[in-house]
Design an enzyme around this catalytic site. Structure first.
Site, mmCIF file in Angstrom:
data_model
loop_
_atom_site.group_PDB
_atom_site.id
_atom_site.type_symbol
_atom_site.label_atom_id
_atom_site.label_comp_id
_atom_site.label_asym_id
_atom_site.label_seq_id
_atom_site.Cartn_x
_atom_site.Cartn_y
_atom_site.Cartn_z
ATOM 1 N N THR A 140 -8.266 7.150 1.485
ATOM 2 C CA THR A 140 -7.763 5.857 1.965
ATOM 3 C C THR A 140 -8.844 4.791 1.843
ATOM 4 O O THR A 140 -8.593 3.681 1.381
ATOM 5 C CB THR A 140 -7.323 5.988 3.446
ATOM 6 O OG1 THR A 140 -6.306 6.976 3.520
ATOM 7 C CG2 THR A 140 -6.818 4.668 3.987
ATOM 8 N N GLU A 193 1.788 -4.524 -10.066
ATOM 9 C CA GLU A 193 1.142 -3.393 -10.743
ATOM 10 C C GLU A 193 2.135 -2.745 -11.697
ATOM 11 O O GLU A 193 3.357 -2.953 -11.554
ATOM 12 C CB GLU A 193 0.631 -2.371 -9.723
ATOM 13 C CG GLU A 193 -0.676 -2.792 -9.066
ATOM 14 C CD GLU A 193 -1.227 -1.781 -8.080
ATOM 15 O OE1 GLU A 193 -0.501 -0.849 -7.709
ATOM 16 O OE2 GLU A 193 -2.382 -1.949 -7.671
ATOM 17 N N ASP A 203 -7.833 21.227 1.026
ATOM 18 C CA ASP A 203 -7.888 22.156 2.171
ATOM 19 C C ASP A 203 -6.514 22.330 2.827
ATOM 20 O O ASP A 203 -6.141 23.435 3.228
ATOM 21 C CB ASP A 203 -8.872 21.646 3.235
ATOM 22 C CG ASP A 203 -10.291 21.540 2.715
ATOM 23 O OD1 ASP A 203 -10.523 21.880 1.545
ATOM 24 O OD2 ASP A 203 -11.173 21.119 3.480
ATOM 25 N N HIS A 261 -6.776 11.880 -10.144
ATOM 26 C CA HIS A 261 -6.673 10.741 -9.233
ATOM 27 C C HIS A 261 -5.762 11.024 -8.051
ATOM 28 O O HIS A 261 -6.090 10.678 -6.916
ATOM 29 C CB HIS A 261 -6.125 9.568 -10.040
ATOM 30 C CG HIS A 261 -6.167 8.249 -9.342
ATOM 31 N ND1 HIS A 261 -7.315 7.729 -8.785
ATOM 32 C CD2 HIS A 261 -5.194 7.324 -9.123
ATOM 33 C CE1 HIS A 261 -7.047 6.536 -8.246
ATOM 34 N NE2 HIS A 261 -5.769 6.288 -8.433
ATOM 35 N N LEU A 306 0.088 4.891 -0.188
ATOM 36 C CA LEU A 306 -0.271 4.420 1.156
ATOM 37 C C LEU A 306 1.009 4.163 1.951
ATOM 38 O O LEU A 306 1.104 4.477 3.141
ATOM 39 C CB LEU A 306 -1.123 3.147 1.072
ATOM 40 C CG LEU A 306 -2.522 3.324 0.446
ATOM 41 C CD1 LEU A 306 -3.190 1.964 0.233
ATOM 42 C CD2 LEU A 306 -3.417 4.198 1.321
HETATM 43 C C1 LIG Z 1 -10.151 5.308 -5.941
HETATM 44 C C2 LIG Z 1 -8.757 5.390 -5.375
HETATM 45 C C3 LIG Z 1 -7.943 4.255 -5.380
HETATM 46 C C4 LIG Z 1 -6.640 4.326 -4.846
HETATM 47 N N1 LIG Z 1 -5.886 3.188 -4.790
HETATM 48 C C5 LIG Z 1 -4.660 3.237 -4.191
HETATM 49 C C6 LIG Z 1 -3.892 2.062 -3.993
HETATM 50 O O1 LIG Z 1 -4.302 0.961 -4.341
HETATM 51 N N2 LIG Z 1 -2.662 2.185 -3.400
HETATM 52 C C7 LIG Z 1 -2.140 3.383 -2.997
HETATM 53 O O2 LIG Z 1 -1.023 3.426 -2.461
HETATM 54 N N3 LIG Z 1 -2.876 4.509 -3.154
HETATM 55 C C8 LIG Z 1 -4.109 4.460 -3.716
HETATM 56 N N4 LIG Z 1 -4.834 5.614 -3.856
HETATM 57 C C9 LIG Z 1 -4.296 6.852 -3.275
HETATM 58 C C10 LIG Z 1 -4.396 6.778 -1.759
HETATM 59 O O3 LIG Z 1 -5.623 6.192 -1.411
HETATM 60 C C11 LIG Z 1 -4.307 8.158 -1.116
HETATM 61 O O4 LIG Z 1 -3.227 8.870 -1.623
HETATM 62 C C12 LIG Z 1 -4.152 8.014 0.399
HETATM 63 O O5 LIG Z 1 -5.190 7.220 0.901
HETATM 64 C C13 LIG Z 1 -4.153 9.367 1.058
HETATM 65 O O6 LIG Z 1 -4.214 9.185 2.443
HETATM 66 P P1 LIG Z 1 -4.272 10.464 3.384
HETATM 67 O O7 LIG Z 1 -4.335 9.980 4.771
HETATM 68 O O8 LIG Z 1 -3.195 11.389 2.996
HETATM 69 O O9 LIG Z 1 -5.630 11.198 2.955
HETATM 70 P P2 LIG Z 1 -7.137 10.695 3.008
HETATM 71 O O10 LIG Z 1 -7.221 9.238 3.169
HETATM 72 O O11 LIG Z 1 -7.842 11.290 1.862
HETATM 73 O O12 LIG Z 1 -7.682 11.370 4.337
HETATM 74 C C14 LIG Z 1 -7.830 12.755 4.404
HETATM 75 C C15 LIG Z 1 -8.646 13.089 5.622
HETATM 76 O O13 LIG Z 1 -8.618 14.488 5.857
HETATM 77 C C16 LIG Z 1 -9.932 14.954 6.125
HETATM 78 N N5 LIG Z 1 -9.983 16.373 5.768
HETATM 79 C C17 LIG Z 1 -9.748 16.957 4.573
HETATM 80 N N6 LIG Z 1 -9.869 18.297 4.685
HETATM 81 C C18 LIG Z 1 -10.181 18.556 5.968
HETATM 82 C C19 LIG Z 1 -10.453 19.734 6.704
HETATM 83 N N7 LIG Z 1 -10.423 20.952 6.134
HETATM 84 N N8 LIG Z 1 -10.763 19.633 8.012
HETATM 85 C C20 LIG Z 1 -10.823 18.417 8.628
HETATM 86 N N9 LIG Z 1 -10.580 17.263 7.976
HETATM 87 C C21 LIG Z 1 -10.256 17.334 6.668
HETATM 88 C C22 LIG Z 1 -10.808 14.056 5.285
HETATM 89 O O14 LIG Z 1 -12.125 14.100 5.724
HETATM 90 C C23 LIG Z 1 -10.112 12.716 5.514
HETATM 91 O O15 LIG Z 1 -10.507 12.189 6.748
HETATM 92 C C24 LIG Z 1 -6.134 5.558 -4.367
HETATM 93 C C25 LIG Z 1 -6.949 6.684 -4.377
HETATM 94 C C26 LIG Z 1 -8.247 6.606 -4.873
HETATM 95 C C27 LIG Z 1 -9.088 7.845 -4.857
#
Ligand SMILES: Cc1cc2nc3c(=O)[nH]c(=O)nc-3n(C[C@H](O)[C@H](O)[C@H](O)COP(=O)(O)OP(=O)(O)OC[C@H]3O[C@@H](n4cnc5c(N)ncnc54)[C@H](O)[C@@H]3O)c2cc1C
Length: 533
Positions: free
Chosen positions: A42, A112, A219, A348, A389
């Protein structure tokens, strides 16, 4: 040590944090996160959040764009829910304190690829960082929420971990918490909760090159699979076409806007090649450019291709891309106005994951999932930019409501759970084994299970991964857990799940491209790839 709460949330990205704020209205909440709070995918999100926020846009259009990108595999009900509830969730984010970029007093909506109109709400080009900041602040101010940094979840607690070791009925498994390694205190704690929210994000580190930060090691998918949850569509990995070669982990993104500005893709020997793949050349969609680069690398045996900006006015490059220009110059000693930029595609986004319904329920009772770890059915065979997101926000909200209800319905206490027992294991100094295996997996996945696959490559990858995974499992059973070992074990399992799904899909569709089955085959494969064992 045992920690008892009503809700346990694993992960502090947008999915976990937005869920936490709502779950906290119904009980006590523990959030565990692997490293520091802000380390997440994120935090790196640049573009923004797709949502219908203008009068010229419509729900139907956003639904249509999402379904078109998903190539027949998106679940219409999940897409409808995400699109229709999106604007409300976005307004809630603004209420929490997220400052999105405005123009003339209105949200500035960007455009986009794949979107038929402007609908990307953003905070400059650092949208994720702004969302993460505001959510973390709100969570810190909430007295019902306790956050545990440097706690890496090891395993989900199910019937298998109860004191009397209950017999597991695969159709009725409960999740009652998780074991987590406190990587500072160096012990494994037990967290129990009636409701567990899996929000661990993606798995880019299964591959050699990725835009994902180090925490993205799959994980959640691995733990859920080991606990018996249904997993699906792991073959659909999205690759970003242009990241700076050898820029470390995560790979540094060279935005698609650079190609939009006129940069040209060339092989290492200076030959242009995009004309062989698409008449739009470097302006072709992301998937086609990634496919073209990958094909050229494999054909030529090169490690990277070049993105050439030297013919463009240097002032214009500096003005339009100050962040890219300065980062390349200062961090990588590369003046992009004078030297061609070595680029390579990078893993990605994972479209597949832990299967949920439209209320975030997984196939295990008490276990919910949201964000990149989940497979809600929204993305199908490909993800529409900036829908991830939004997906996390909408399904975390629905999961909060569904899980609060579930919590209220539970009357019997959580059964006694065994604490982590590592007697008989030893402290291994063999860090090199872990590092080597991790590298080997990433290389195998990059070479054989990347952008373009074939039966031969998948079989080769399967044989090698099978061997490595057995070795890792056997090492894991004998060794005291460390963060590196846990991640290696999860990467190995996710790699295997990706290969298994890819081997099942004998067609090319969306992000799964194979040279043995070049066409889309709706007769046999217009369905999810389910892994239920
Ligand atoms: C460079 C980049 C640009 C992007 N741009 C966009 C965009 O513009 N728009 C869009 O919609 N999406 C975008 N994405 C995709 C989007 O950012 C992600 O899909 C989204 O943020 C995922 O959110 P999440 O809460 O699922 O996971 P994350 O934000 O990855 O959070 C995962 C959390 O889980 C924790 N965690 C993982 N494993 C464990 C464990 N075993 N024990 C405890 N904690 C753990 C991590 O530490 C982290 O805190 C982008 C991704 C990247 C990499």
């Amino acid at each position: 040590m045992i920690h008892r709460h009503d809700f346990l949330i694993i992960g502090t990205g947008i999915a976990g944090l937005s869920y936490a704020l709502k779950a906290a209205r119904h009980g006590t909440v523990a959030i565990i996160t692997k490293k520091e709070k802000a380390e997440s995918n994120t935090n790196l999100a640049q573009g923004g959040v797709a949502a219908v926020m203008s009068a010229v846009d419509s729900f139907d259009l956003h639904v249509r764009d999402t379904l078109a990108t998903g190539m027949g595999l998106s679940h219409t009900d999940a897409v409808e829910v995400m699109v229709r509830e999106g604007p409300e969730r976005l307004r809630e984010l603004i209420d929490v304190g997220v400052r999105f970029t405005q123009k003339n007093g209105m949200l500035d909506l960007g455009r986009e690829g794949g979107h038929s109109t402007n609908r990307i709400v953003h905070a400059s080009d650092l949208t994720g960082r702004e969302i993460e900041r505001a959510l973390l602040q709100a969570v810190a101010e909430n007295p019902s929420i306790t956050t545990f940094e440097n706690h890496i979840a090891v395993e989900l607690i199910t019937e298998h971990h109860t004191a009397e070791k209950r017999v597991i009925d695969r159709s009725n498994i409960h999740c009652w918490g998780a074991y987590a390694l406190d990587s500072v205190g160096r012990r494994v704690d037990t967290f129990t909760a009636r409701v567990v929210m899996l929000s661990t994000g993606g798995l880019g580190n299964v591959y050699l090159h990725t835009t994902n930060p180090g925490i993205a090691t799959g994980d959640g998918v691995a733990m859920a699979h080991r606990a018996g949850a249904l997993i699906a569509n792991m073959e659909f990995i999205q690759f970003h076409p242009t990241t700076l070669f050898n820029s470390g982990s995560p790979s540094f993104l060279i935005s698609e806007a650079v190609r939009g500005f006129g940069a040209v893709l060339k092989a290492r020997n200076g030959e242009e090649f995009m004309q062989l793949y698409d008449e739009r050349r470097a302006l072709a969609p992301r998937d086609i450019v990634a496919y073209a680069i990958d094909t050229e690398l494999k054909k030529r045996g090169d490690d990277f291709v070049l993105l050439d900006l030297r013919h463009l006015p240097a002032d214009g490059v500096r003005e339009h891309f100050p962040h890219i220009y300065e980062t390349c110059l200062n961090r990588f000693k590369l003046d992009i106005t004078r030297e061609p930029v070595p680029v390579v595609p990078a893993a990605h986004y994972s479209c597949g994951g832990v299967v949920t319904d439209i209320d975030g329920r997984t196939s295990l009772r008490g276990l919910y999932a949201s964000g990149e770890v989940s497979m809600t059915g929204v993305h199908g065979a490909n993800r529409l930019a900036s829908n991830s997101l939004l997906e996390a926000l909408v399904f975390s909200d629905r999961a909060a409501r569904a899980s609060a209800l579930y919590l209220r319905e539970q009357s019997s206490p959580i059964p006694a759970v065994r604490e982590w027992d590592d007697s008989g294991t030893f402290n291994s100094e063999e860090w090199i084994l872990i590092l080597h295996n991790r590298r080997e997996i990433q290389q195998i996945m990059w070479d054989y299970v990347g952008i373009v696959r074939s039966d031969l490559r998948l079989e080769r990858a399967w044989r090698r991964m099978d061997l490595i995974r057995r070795e890792v499992e056997s090492f894991y059973k004998k060794t005291k857990v460390t963060e590196g070992l846990l991640e290696l074990r999860n990467i190995a399992l996710c790699a295997e799940l990706i290969i298994r799904c890819a081997m099942k899909r004998k067609e090319s569709r969306g992000l799964h491209v194979t040279t043995d089955y070049r066409q889309r085959d709706d007769t046999h494969f217009l369905r999810d790839t389910l892994l239920d064992d």
